[in-house]
Scaffold this motif. Structure first.
Motif, mmCIF file in Angstrom:
data_model
loop_
_atom_site.group_PDB
_atom_site.id
_atom_site.type_symbol
_atom_site.label_atom_id
_atom_site.label_comp_id
_atom_site.label_asym_id
_atom_site.label_seq_id
_atom_site.Cartn_x
_atom_site.Cartn_y
_atom_site.Cartn_z
ATOM 1 N N TRP A 294 55.415 70.422 3.254
ATOM 2 C CA TRP A 294 56.741 69.735 4.181
ATOM 3 C C TRP A 294 57.948 70.514 3.809
ATOM 4 O O TRP A 294 57.544 71.663 2.957
ATOM 5 C CB TRP A 294 57.118 68.858 2.765
ATOM 6 C CG TRP A 294 55.283 67.602 2.911
ATOM 7 C CD1 TRP A 294 54.816 66.035 3.763
ATOM 8 C CD2 TRP A 294 53.827 67.190 2.360
ATOM 9 N NE1 TRP A 294 54.373 66.283 3.648
ATOM 10 C CE2 TRP A 294 53.001 66.400 2.959
ATOM 11 C CE3 TRP A 294 53.169 68.583 1.656
ATOM 12 C CZ2 TRP A 294 51.873 66.661 2.048
ATOM 13 C CZ3 TRP A 294 52.037 68.385 1.391
ATOM 14 C CH2 TRP A 294 51.651 67.818 1.104
ATOM 15 N N ASP B 166 60.172 69.534 2.173
ATOM 16 C CA ASP B 166 60.388 69.305 0.504
ATOM 17 C C ASP B 166 59.468 70.134 -0.383
ATOM 18 O O ASP B 166 58.189 70.735 -0.215
ATOM 19 C CB ASP B 166 59.788 67.539 0.125
ATOM 20 C CG ASP B 166 59.913 67.359 -1.263
ATOM 21 O OD1 ASP B 166 61.347 67.304 -1.537
ATOM 22 O OD2 ASP B 166 59.326 68.066 -2.267
ATOM 23 N N ASP C 294 59.421 70.543 -3.863
ATOM 24 C CA ASP C 294 58.409 70.740 -4.721
ATOM 25 C C ASP C 294 56.662 69.796 -4.093
ATOM 26 O O ASP C 294 56.331 70.546 -4.789
ATOM 27 C CB ASP C 294 58.995 69.265 -5.275
ATOM 28 C CG ASP C 294 60.095 69.871 -6.653
ATOM 29 O OD1 ASP C 294 60.205 71.253 -6.890
ATOM 30 O OD2 ASP C 294 61.122 68.860 -6.490
ATOM 31 N N LEU C 295 56.621 69.843 -3.154
ATOM 32 C CA LEU C 295 55.868 68.929 -2.761
ATOM 33 C C LEU C 295 54.640 69.917 -2.171
ATOM 34 O O LEU C 295 53.843 69.979 -2.047
ATOM 35 C CB LEU C 295 56.280 68.207 -1.601
ATOM 36 C CG LEU C 295 56.219 66.320 -1.620
ATOM 37 C CD1 LEU C 295 56.300 65.516 -0.794
ATOM 38 C CD2 LEU C 295 54.530 65.999 -2.343
ATOM 39 N N ARG D 211 55.035 73.466 -3.278
ATOM 40 C CA ARG D 211 54.864 73.744 -3.942
ATOM 41 C C ARG D 211 53.539 73.362 -4.841
ATOM 42 O O ARG D 211 52.207 73.778 -5.120
ATOM 43 C CB ARG D 211 55.551 74.316 -5.739
ATOM 44 C CG ARG D 211 55.390 75.077 -6.317
ATOM 45 C CD ARG D 211 56.310 75.313 -7.086
ATOM 46 N NE ARG D 211 57.148 74.292 -8.036
ATOM 47 C CZ ARG D 211 56.325 73.882 -9.390
ATOM 48 N NH1 ARG D 211 55.219 74.544 -9.623
ATOM 49 N NH2 ARG D 211 56.106 73.082 -9.560
ATOM 50 N N ARG D 212 53.543 71.583 -5.073
ATOM 51 C CA ARG D 212 52.383 71.288 -5.722
ATOM 52 C C ARG D 212 51.127 71.581 -5.228
ATOM 53 O O ARG D 212 49.752 71.744 -5.407
ATOM 54 C CB ARG D 212 52.802 69.847 -5.663
ATOM 55 C CG ARG D 212 53.729 69.656 -7.081
ATOM 56 C CD ARG D 212 52.663 68.949 -7.741
ATOM 57 N NE ARG D 212 53.350 69.199 -9.043
ATOM 58 C CZ ARG D 212 53.376 69.669 -10.291
ATOM 59 N NH1 ARG D 212 52.141 70.389 -10.021
ATOM 60 N NH2 ARG D 212 53.556 69.340 -11.432
ATOM 61 N N GLU D 213 51.390 71.164 -3.439
ATOM 62 C CA GLU D 213 50.247 71.233 -2.498
ATOM 63 C C GLU D 213 49.306 73.020 -2.322
ATOM 64 O O GLU D 213 48.649 73.457 -2.704
ATOM 65 C CB GLU D 213 50.288 70.820 -0.738
ATOM 66 C CG GLU D 213 49.375 71.573 0.017
ATOM 67 C CD GLU D 213 48.133 70.549 -0.174
ATOM 68 O OE1 GLU D 213 47.778 69.641 -1.249
ATOM 69 O OE2 GLU D 213 46.918 71.172 0.628
ATOM 70 N N TYR E 47 50.348 74.942 -4.936
ATOM 71 C CA TYR E 47 49.430 74.979 -6.571
ATOM 72 C C TYR E 47 47.845 74.783 -6.609
ATOM 73 O O TYR E 47 46.973 74.997 -7.006
ATOM 74 C CB TYR E 47 50.033 74.565 -6.931
ATOM 75 C CG TYR E 47 50.229 74.717 -8.642
ATOM 76 C CD1 TYR E 47 51.174 76.063 -9.225
ATOM 77 C CD2 TYR E 47 49.198 73.903 -9.235
ATOM 78 C CE1 TYR E 47 50.650 75.830 -10.314
ATOM 79 C CE2 TYR E 47 49.551 74.388 -10.463
ATOM 80 C CZ TYR E 47 50.082 75.267 -11.511
ATOM 81 O OH TYR E 47 49.681 75.643 -12.438
ATOM 82 N N ARG E 48 47.757 73.852 -5.259
ATOM 83 C CA ARG E 48 46.290 73.566 -5.169
ATOM 84 C C ARG E 48 45.043 74.101 -5.368
ATOM 85 O O ARG E 48 44.234 74.781 -5.575
ATOM 86 C CB ARG E 48 46.047 72.237 -4.487
ATOM 87 C CG ARG E 48 46.243 70.503 -4.852
ATOM 88 C CD ARG E 48 45.329 69.632 -3.553
ATOM 89 N NE ARG E 48 45.661 69.597 -2.645
ATOM 90 C CZ ARG E 48 44.988 69.966 -2.028
ATOM 91 N NH1 ARG E 48 43.402 70.151 -2.305
ATOM 92 N NH2 ARG E 48 44.585 70.415 -0.209
ATOM 93 N N PRO F 277 47.467 78.891 -7.289
ATOM 94 C CA PRO F 277 49.473 79.233 -8.436
ATOM 95 C C PRO F 277 49.813 79.579 -8.580
ATOM 96 O O PRO F 277 51.357 80.204 -7.860
ATOM 97 C CB PRO F 277 48.477 78.752 -9.755
ATOM 98 C CG PRO F 277 47.404 78.207 -9.916
ATOM 99 C CD PRO F 277 46.860 79.324 -8.313
ATOM 100 N N GLU G 145 54.024 80.256 -6.415
ATOM 101 C CA GLU G 145 55.141 80.567 -6.290
ATOM 102 C C GLU G 145 55.704 81.915 -4.820
ATOM 103 O O GLU G 145 56.669 81.900 -4.473
ATOM 104 C CB GLU G 145 55.245 81.137 -7.939
ATOM 105 C CG GLU G 145 55.486 80.729 -8.827
ATOM 106 C CD GLU G 145 55.440 81.780 -9.560
ATOM 107 O OE1 GLU G 145 55.725 82.682 -10.696
ATOM 108 O OE2 GLU G 145 54.505 80.479 -10.284
#
Ligand SMILES: Cc1cc2nc3c(=O)[nH]c(=O)nc-3n(C[C@H](O)[C@H](O)[C@H](O)COP(=O)(O)OP(=O)(O)OC[C@H]3O[C@@H](n4cnc5c(N)ncnc54)[C@H](O)[C@@H]3O)c2cc1C
Lengths: 398, 536
Positions: free
Chosen positions: B102, B104, B106-107, B109-111, B113-114, B117, B121
């Motif tokens: 996205w 965004d 943070d979004l 990174r979260r995705e 990360y799934r 990890p 980064e």
């Protein structure tokens, strides 16, 4: 729909958060504040017991024969000297001795450490662990964390914990049990007051929250959001990544980077420690040659402020929260630095700021001027460089 | 005597670059005419209603590189330009999961990360390193390319500026740039990431518009080229123009008209008129105007071609007016088309099996790029003259971003396809075109099984069609591959990368010139500025 995460306390915090001012923090939502004004939450930190959800802090467990060696190599502290149960605050740098991030290292047992950080650091740790016998796991999303801050927190913990916390010293940790739930309690925080941080499994989060809220009721326990915490941390002289300094991994230009010395972290840079650590050579050089910048405290002169405001017929107007805006600092008419966070201190009744000043203006006592906007006009308030922290109650370490 | 058919400058080709150049010239007070062979302007940036009610952004479909100074100088927003956000990219994976990103941080990174990890980064750091490299390279793009072998003061000065600039970069940045211009995108990405879908999706932007695979050296630079987009000062943002790419051309055309430019459609140019100039003594030739296909003549001392390099130098002007090596260099300029486009009218949105509850992702790009190997395999087919059996697809649903693109409740789908070689074995026939369409639909079907039920109408565009409809020789989307030997001071030809040509009064300002293809406008703008410098 895919969204950011909520913390394991969300079931409670979402019902309490009146202004619905959710803030993004490291991929989570946390409450900005629970009430519409920050006063009561701020004073809970300074006078009673503030319960703050700090789950989004990045948490890594570093385990293995070489765990100490890895942290010794990455951080600026002498990790080999660290005892089990001890906690160090530390920054870590790139090869040029510029700060990547900062956080705490806890020695859980001989070969197990927990590192907290503001930003993801798994990659940096992994890169530095090449060839080492160590496992690094990101437990951010598995471990819930509460920061419990204020002069009454010890009493409340003694009520709910199986073992008393009286003996727990500043920057030490212990395991304990709350409502049958195993927790780790560290005597740390981000407020400069007496305080603890409680670490627990996500699944136990609500149990611990409820136990604390119940036991704390008679001691003024108050859920507190990150906005009030922000005011307290400025009084405590604690800086924040991305607000008061830029990580080298985010910086676009060299000038945006800071060394630990420049941030006033001299006491965390163990140049006498054995062996190599990342940034050592650059930091040794800087130590020899002195730093071009330094982060210091600024106290704005109240009478001077009053005079400026009086010219337009107003009493001084100070925002009731920490302001994360860069404000130029001048000596005479020359800019010598900037303030990165400024805040009203409800306790000290002072307008204070964390400022970055160039040599030689960072010496304590230097008279400077800080830019303020008074009725849409640029003005300069007289201010003075002071020692950090602005506030340190004697019970913080006792 | 100045007749109505005499102009200060003639622009051949009403693509967006031609229109930009015309507008800049008119803004400087010149009397300018744009001659476009088609019935509409825009070239490869057009929107057409092939099926009534469904607007296809026929060729180009997303914008990112359009120069912000052009938007400001020509006041394009006043003339209708709106660049709408394209907030996400979604890559369905073969295991039924998906990878999304996205706008965004943070979004995203979260995705990621799934999936990994470490990649979450690395993604951050990679984006910053690429953005920094793009920032470092950008000033070079804005410079008129110097010819390093020339002693002309202008070239020396620019070379000096370039040298000074390079010296201002950090060692790390120079190292990064050196790597970017030599590596393959696969090599670069494998240094950073482990998630296949992430590598595949990133690698895809390194092969767009080239006849190369992700493992071919040089593709890393193309990755960077796509990182250079800028919208309102925000690096890297891709957007969708209101009304499709025709919306961009339309706004530029409106701005040009408002500045006094005359735009003539249905006016294909046959030839540039040339006469020997006795004043130069050496008998050097200069242009005097153009002749249209219908025989009409238009006079001007300045003619700029905004068509592709082959037409510009091998068709409009007789080769005898150019030095031999120049003609050879143009003949060698690689314009092999390797991509096509399939535009689809839909009665409703198809359902991606990986996306049960993420309707928001339909507002962004959908990338069929599950791995680097997938794309390399698609390339393998093309290398030997075949249409990729499983091609790389870059899709958007324009109607999800701009509801006016399709009748209410219905949709349009824009699929960019690679590889579809210009020199397909047996040549491009209707059968081959159907084969391309079928390769696309059956590929989508892997991830959205109900796609066929939704189709109301479909337009398949092969590289041959890009050539015949948009008028781009060879059908390459950038008028010539963005290869290292075809960029900067080498584009289109060494020593002639400053928009001038060996023929006096003849200029070249389109995607085949520096700084290359894409709806960017830079070539048109820079060429106009050079023309004005020459004074006329
Ligand atoms: C399928 C496809 C997808 C693409 N996708 C994107 C994308 O998503 N984003 C992006 O930024 N870029 C994309 N591109 C690239 C981009 O569209 C082009 O680089 C750009 O539009 C070219 O603009 P131009 O003005 O240089 O040339 P063109 O747009 O090609 O204009 C040249 C004009 O000259 C005219 N002409 C030719 N011969 C004559 C003649 N004899 N007389 C008069 N006129 C003549 C043509 O009709 C045409 O209008 C894509 C291109 C294609 C083909």
């Amino acid at each position: 729909m895919f969204n950011l995460k909520t913390t394991p306390f969300h079931e409670r915090t979402s019902k309490l958060c009146q202004p619905q001012n959710w803030r993004k923090w490291a991929g989570y939502f946390v409450a900005g504040s629970y009430e519409h004004t920050l006063d009561r939450e701020y004073w809970a930190i300074r006078n009673a017991a503030a319960l703050i959800d700090v789950t989004p802090l990045m948490k890594y467990v570093i385990k293995g024969k070489d765990a100490a060696a890895l942290l010794h190599r990455v951080t600026t502290r002498d990790i080999y000297k660290m005892k089990v149960g001890q906690i160090y605050y530390t920054g870590w740098c790139d090869d040029e001795g510029k700060m990547i991030d900062d956080g705490t290292v806890s020695r859980l047992d001989d070969s197990t450490f927990r590192l907290t950080a503001a930003e993801p650091n798994l990659r940096w740790l992994t890169m530095n662990a090449a060839g080492m016998d160590v496992q690094i796991s990101d437990v951010t999303d598995e471990v819930a964390a509460l920061s419990f801050q204020g002069p009454n927190t010890r009493k409340v913990l003694n009520l709910v914990c199986e073992k008393p916390v009286d003996e727990l010293k500043y920057f030490r940790l212990m395991t304990n049990t709350i409502q049958g739930v195993g927790v780790t309690i560290s005597r740390t925080g981000y407020t400069g007051d007496l305080g603890y941080e409680i670490w627990m499994d996500n699944n136990d989060a609500l149990k611990v929250w409820d136990a604390l809220m119940e036991a704390g009721a008679d001691y003024g326990i108050t859920p507190v959001g990150i906005l009030a915490m922000d005011m307290a941390r400025v009084e405590a002289g604690l800086f924040m990544l991305d607000v008061d300094y830029t990580s080298t991994t985010h910086a676009w230009i060299e000038a945006q980077k800071s060394s630990p010395f420049e941030l006033g972290l001299d006491w965390t840079v163990a140049l006498d420690k054995p062996g190599y650590f990342v940034g050592r050579r650059a930091l040794e050089r800087e130590k020899r040659e002195g730093s071009a910048w330094k982060m210091v405290g600024l106290e704005v002169d109240w009478d001077g402020m009053e005079k400026i405001y009086k010219q337009v017929g107003l009493p001084p107007q100070i925002p009731g929260m920490a302001v994360r805006a860069s404000l130029p600092i001048l000596v005479g008419s020359v800019q010598v630095g900037y303030a990165s966070t400024s805040s009203w201190s409800p306790l000290l009744k002072k307008y204070i700021a964390l400022a970055h000043l160039q040599r030689p203006y960072y010496e304590i006592g230097t008279e400077v001027r800080m830019e303020i906007t008074v009725e849409h006009h640029r003005q300069y308030a007289p201010a003075r460089v002071v020692k950090l922290p602005f506030y340190e109650p004697e019970w913080k370490r006792r | 005597m100045i007749s109505s058919n005499t102009y200060d400058a003639i622009i051949i080709g009403g693509g967006h670059n031609g229109l930009v150049a015309a507008a800049y010239l008119a803004r400087a007070g010149k009397k300018v005419v744009v001659l476009e062979r088609r019935h509409i302007v825009g070239g490869a940036a057009v929107t057409e209603e092939i099926f009534p009610g469904y607007k296809f952004t026929e060729f180009s479909y997303v914008v990112s590189l359009l120069r912000p100074e052009i938007i400001r100088d020509l006041e394009l927003p006043k003339h209708g330009l709106k660049i709408l956000p394209l907030p996400s990219t979604f890559t369905p994976m073969d295991n039924g999961d998906y990878l999304a990103s996205w706008d965004d941080h943070d979004l995203t990174r979260r995705e990621i990360y799934r999936h990994s990890p470490l990649d979450a980064e690395a993604y951050d750091e990679y984006s910053r390193v690429m953005a920094r490299a793009a920032k470092a390279i950008k000033p070079i793009i804005n410079l008129i390319p110097p010819d390093p072998s020339s002693l002309h003061p202008r070239d020396l000065f620019n070379l000096l500026k370039l040298g000074q600039y390079a010296a201002s970069l950090s060692e790390k940045e120079l190292y990064m740039i050196a790597k970017l211009v030599t590596q393959s995108s696969a090599d670069l990405l494998e240094e950073w990431f482990e998630t296949d879908a992430l590598k595949g999706t990133k690698a895809a932007s390194g092969i767009i518009g080239t006849f190369l695979g992700p493992r071919s050296p040089g593709t890393a630079y193309v990755l960077l080229h796509h990182y250079m987009g800028e919208i309102d000062g925000a690096f890297r943002a891709w957007g969708f123009a209101k009304g499709g790419s025709g919306g961009v051309s339309g706004a530029i055309a409106n701005a040009a008209r408002a500045l006094g430019v005359e735009i003539r459609v249905n006016s294909p140019v046959k030839q540039v008129k040339v006469k020997s100039d006795p004043s130069t003594g050496s008998g050097q030739a200069r242009v005097t105007g153009v002749v249209l296909e219908n025989g009409d003549e238009i006079d001007s001392k300045v003619v700029m071609s905004a068509a592709d390099p082959k037409r510009t130098f091998l068709q409009f002007v007789e080769p005898k007016h150019f030095p031999d090596e120049f003609v050879t260099a143009i003949q060698n300029f690689r314009v092999r088309g390797s991509s096509g486009k399939v535009n689809i009218a839909l009665s409703r949105l198809p359902r991606f099996t990986a996306l049960p509850d993420e309707p928001a992702l339909y507002r962004g790009a959908v990338s069929i790029s599950p791995s680097i190997d997938y794309i390399e395999r698609a390339y393998d087919d093309a290398k030997y003259g075949q249409i990729s059996r499983r091609p790389y697809l870059d899709m958007i649903f324009p109607s999800m971003i701009d509801p006016d693109m399709a009748p209410p409740g219905q949709h349009v789908l824009s699929c960019f396809v690679q590889y579809a070689p210009y020199d397909v074995e047996g040549g491009w026939t209707d059968e081959k075109r159907n084969q391309l369409g079928e390769a696309v639909i059956s590929t989508i079907e892997q991830y959205a099984p109900d796609i066929r039920e939704c189709i109301v109408g479909m337009q398949v565009i092969s590289p041959k069609d890009i050539e015949s409809i948009a008028g781009i020789t060879g059908g390459n989307i950038f008028h010539g591959e963005l290869l290292l030997h075809q960029i900067f001071f080498l584009r289109p030809v060494p020593q002639w990368a400053d928009f001038r040509t060996p023929l006096k009064g003849y200029y070249f300002g389109a995607s085949g010139a520096h700084p290359g293809g894409g709806v960017m406008g830079a070539a048109g703008m820079l060429a106009a500025k050079e023309i004005l410098k020459d004074g006329f």
